[in-house]
Design an enzyme around this catalytic site. Structure first.
Site, PDB file in Angstrom:
ATOM      1  N   ASN A   7       0.849  -1.178   0.000  1.00 19.63           N
ATOM      2  CA  ASN A   7       0.000   0.000   0.000  1.00 19.63           C
ATOM      3  C   ASN A   7       0.899   1.248   0.000  1.00 19.63           C
ATOM      4  OD1 ASN A   7      -1.426   2.276   0.998  1.00 19.63           O
ATOM      5  ND2 ASN A   7      -3.070   0.931   1.677  1.00 19.63           N
ATOM      6  N   HIS A  10       1.004   6.238   1.747  1.00 22.21           N
ATOM      7  CA  HIS A  10       1.739   7.211   2.556  1.00 22.21           C
ATOM      8  C   HIS A  10       2.906   7.858   1.832  1.00 22.21           C
ATOM      9  CE1 HIS A  10      -1.038   6.954   5.598  1.00 22.21           C
ATOM     10  NE2 HIS A  10      -0.779   5.709   5.955  1.00 22.21           N
ATOM     11  N   ARG A  18       3.130  18.905   1.158  1.00 21.66           N
ATOM     12  CA  ARG A  18       3.687  20.106   0.533  1.00 21.66           C
ATOM     13  C   ARG A  18       2.926  20.486  -0.741  1.00 21.66           C
ATOM     14  NH1 ARG A  18       9.032  21.906   1.249  1.00 21.66           N
ATOM     15  NH2 ARG A  18       9.489  21.755   3.456  1.00 21.66           N
ATOM     16  N   HIS A  43      -5.657   3.497  -1.550  1.00 24.77           N
ATOM     17  CA  HIS A  43      -6.978   3.848  -1.025  1.00 24.77           C
ATOM     18  C   HIS A  43      -7.313   5.249  -1.518  1.00 24.77           C
ATOM     19  CE1 HIS A  43      -9.745   4.103   2.787  1.00 24.77           C
ATOM     20  NE2 HIS A  43     -10.384   4.395   1.679  1.00 24.77           N
ATOM     21  N   ARG A  45      -9.328   7.875  -1.004  1.00 29.88           N
ATOM     22  CA  ARG A  45     -10.287   8.316   0.012  1.00 29.88           C
ATOM     23  C   ARG A  45     -11.159   9.440  -0.526  1.00 29.88           C
ATOM     24  NH1 ARG A  45      -9.001   6.523   5.478  1.00 29.88           N
ATOM     25  NH2 ARG A  45     -10.683   7.906   6.063  1.00 29.88           N
ATOM     26  N   ARG A  49      -7.026  12.757   0.784  1.00 31.04           N
ATOM     27  CA  ARG A  49      -5.935  13.267   1.630  1.00 31.04           C
ATOM     28  C   ARG A  49      -4.573  12.760   1.171  1.00 31.04           C
ATOM     29  NH1 ARG A  49      -7.137   9.944   7.156  1.00 31.04           N
ATOM     30  NH2 ARG A  49      -9.147  10.944   6.934  1.00 31.04           N
ATOM     31  N   HIS A  50      -4.517  11.636   0.471  1.00 29.86           N
ATOM     32  CA  HIS A  50      -3.215  11.189  -0.042  1.00 29.86           C
ATOM     33  C   HIS A  50      -3.292  10.841  -1.537  1.00 29.86           C
ATOM     34  CE1 HIS A  50      -5.046   7.473   1.361  1.00 29.86           C
ATOM     35  NE2 HIS A  50      -4.697   7.646   2.628  1.00 29.86           N
ATOM     36  N   GLU A  70      -8.701   0.288  -2.861  1.00 32.37           N
ATOM     37  CA  GLU A  70      -9.541   0.304  -1.660  1.00 32.37           C
ATOM     38  C   GLU A  70     -10.496   1.475  -1.790  1.00 32.37           C
ATOM     39  OE1 GLU A  70      -6.148  -1.372   1.415  1.00 32.37           O
ATOM     40  OE2 GLU A  70      -6.874   0.676   1.613  1.00 32.37           O
ATOM     41  N   THR A 100      -6.964   6.355  10.004  1.00 29.84           N
ATOM     42  CA  THR A 100      -6.885   5.243   9.069  1.00 29.84           C
ATOM     43  C   THR A 100      -8.161   4.422   9.247  1.00 29.84           C
ATOM     44  OG1 THR A 100      -5.552   3.346   8.341  1.00 29.84           O
ATOM     45  CG2 THR A 100      -5.604   3.770  10.709  1.00 29.84           C
ATOM     46  N   THR A 101      -8.349   3.413   8.374  1.00 24.50           N
ATOM     47  CA  THR A 101      -9.583   2.628   8.436  1.00 24.50           C
ATOM     48  C   THR A 101      -9.748   2.000   9.813  1.00 24.50           C
ATOM     49  OG1 THR A 101      -9.046   2.085   6.154  1.00 24.50           O
ATOM     50  CG2 THR A 101     -10.907   0.928   7.131  1.00 24.50           C
ATOM     51  N   GLU A 151     -11.035  -9.475   2.855  1.00 27.61           N
ATOM     52  CA  GLU A 151      -9.753  -9.155   3.484  1.00 27.61           C
ATOM     53  C   GLU A 151     -10.039  -9.074   4.974  1.00 27.61           C
ATOM     54  OE1 GLU A 151      -6.927  -6.429   1.743  1.00 27.61           O
ATOM     55  OE2 GLU A 151      -6.574  -5.525   3.707  1.00 27.61           O
ATOM     56  N   HIS A 190      -3.886  -4.645   7.585  1.00 27.88           N
ATOM     57  CA  HIS A 190      -4.050  -3.519   8.496  1.00 27.88           C
ATOM     58  C   HIS A 190      -3.206  -3.704   9.748  1.00 27.88           C
ATOM     59  CE1 HIS A 190      -5.590   0.122  10.185  1.00 27.88           C
ATOM     60  NE2 HIS A 190      -6.100   0.368   9.007  1.00 27.88           N
ATOM     61  N   GLY A 212       1.055  -1.504   4.333  1.00 29.30           N
ATOM     62  CA  GLY A 212       1.447  -0.165   3.916  1.00 29.30           C
ATOM     63  C   GLY A 212       2.368   0.523   4.882  1.00 29.30           C
ATOM     64  N   HIS A 213       1.796   1.000   5.977  1.00 29.80           N
ATOM     65  CA  HIS A 213       2.505   1.913   6.877  1.00 29.80           C
ATOM     66  C   HIS A 213       3.892   1.416   7.293  1.00 29.80           C
ATOM     67  CE1 HIS A 213       2.733   5.160   9.824  1.00 29.80           C
ATOM     68  NE2 HIS A 213       3.370   4.274  10.558  1.00 29.80           N
TER      69      HIS A 213
HETATM   70  N1  PXP Z   1      -5.936  -3.179   4.029  1.00 28.56           N
HETATM   71  C1  PXP Z   1      -6.903  -2.227   4.147  1.00 28.56           C
HETATM   72  C2  PXP Z   1      -8.293  -2.582   3.765  1.00 28.56           C
HETATM   73  C3  PXP Z   1      -6.599  -0.916   4.576  1.00 28.56           C
HETATM   74  O1  PXP Z   1      -7.567   0.008   4.683  1.00 28.56           O
HETATM   75  C4  PXP Z   1      -5.249  -0.605   4.860  1.00 28.56           C
HETATM   76  C5  PXP Z   1      -4.888   0.799   5.242  1.00 28.56           C
HETATM   77  O2  PXP Z   1      -5.141   1.656   4.176  1.00 28.56           O
HETATM   78  C6  PXP Z   1      -4.281  -1.623   4.720  1.00 28.56           C
HETATM   79  C7  PXP Z   1      -4.660  -2.897   4.325  1.00 28.56           C
HETATM   80  C8  PXP Z   1      -2.835  -1.376   5.035  1.00 28.56           C
HETATM   81  O3  PXP Z   1      -2.736  -1.105   6.388  1.00 28.56           O
HETATM   82  P1  PXP Z   1      -1.350  -0.611   7.015  1.00 28.56           P
HETATM   83  O4  PXP Z   1      -1.028   0.705   6.367  1.00 28.56           O
HETATM   84  O5  PXP Z   1      -1.641  -0.482   8.463  1.00 28.56           O
HETATM   85  O6  PXP Z   1      -0.325  -1.659   6.693  1.00 28.56           O
END
Ligand code: PXP
Length: 240
Positions: A7, A10, A18, A43, A45, A49-50, A70, A100-101, A151, A190, A212-213
């Site tokens: 993901n 970020h 910026r 995602h 959104r 925002r990103h 997403e 976040t979700t 998921e 997540h 992702g994060h």
């Molecule tokens: N799966 C879903 C459905 C999500 O909403 C997210 C966050 O956008 C992720 C996976 C990835 O989560 P993380 O950034 O915490 O790894």
């Protein structure tokens, strides 16, 4: 081997801070693919925002693996996804104020709407997964919507430790077995990081993880030395 979807939201978060051109989430996605990612997740959104719409378009045009979009289950997003046509979509709940979700989709409460949206996207050749908590009623209802898969929301497992984490893990194991038995493809995601991922990755029923994060955070750290060296090289040239 379990599939790893990266993901890249970020990367866009840093760019949007910026309102600049860089860093480019598509460039990051292509590098993730070079390193062995099986897919790229973004995602889009509602508050943008990103990730922006143009990112998704460029990503779909350039990714060599697959793009997993997403998205909230709203009429606007469904129309947009029909036009964008990613390979995969994952329906998630979305609240504007959240960082976040938070939590999985309530498929039981919104079954009709979700079922219609699944049919529309699957009619356009998009495989749809529903992001849900490992709860029997939600999993059975996900099956009824005609979705290709689910998921499993791993956030509740990641956010606790010790005996509580073991209990959350058991719920995930039971949920994945139920889902696979119903013929649903099972993904997870997540909050997964380098420390907590292993017990989840060992669950045979899970064929894909979306992370992702933690990976973007790690990329910033492991890339720092090279980034500084490159700037130092330019500065050294100025005084030669
Ligand atoms: N799966 C879903 C459905 C999500 O909403 C997210 C966050 O956008 C992720 C996976 C990835 O989560 P993380 O950034 O915490 O790894």
């Amino acid at each position: 081997m379990i599939r790893l979807g990266i993901n890249v939201d970020h990367v866009a978060t840093v760019r949007q801070a910026r309102l600049a051109q860089l860093p480019d989430p598509v460039e990051a996605a292509l590098l993730a693919e070079k390193a062995g990612a099986s897919g790229i997740t973004v995602h889009l959104r509602e508050d943008r925002r990103h990730i922006q719409e143009h990112d998704v378009r460029r990503l779909i045009a350039r990714a060599r693996t697959k793009v997993n979009l997403e998205m909230a289950v709203t009429p606007t997003m469904v129309r947009l996804a029909e036009r964008l046509r990613p390979q995969d979509a994952c329906f998630v709940p979305e609240k504007r104020q959240e960082l976040t979700t938070e939590g999985g989709l309530n498929v039981v409460a919104h079954k009709r709407r979700i079922k219609d949206a699944v049919a529309r996207l699957q009619g356009r050749g998009i495989q749809v997964a529903l992001f849900i908590d490992p709860v029997r009623e939600q999993i059975e209802c996900a099956k009824d919507t005609g979705a290709h898969g689910i998921e499993i929301h791993t956030g509740s497992y990641c956010n606790v430790t010790g005996a509580k984490r073991a209990r959350e893990l058991r719920k995930i194991v039971a949920g994945t077995k139920l889902a696979q038995g119903l013929g649903l493809e099972v993904h997870g995601g997540h909050g997964l990081d380098y420390e907590n991922v292993l017990p989840i990755a060992r669950i045979r029923e899970i064929v894909e993880l979306n992370i992702g994060h933690s990976i973007i955070a790690r990329a910033v750290i492991v890339g720092m030395q090279q980034a500084v060296r490159e700037m130092k090289t330019i500065l050294a040239r100025a005084r030669r």
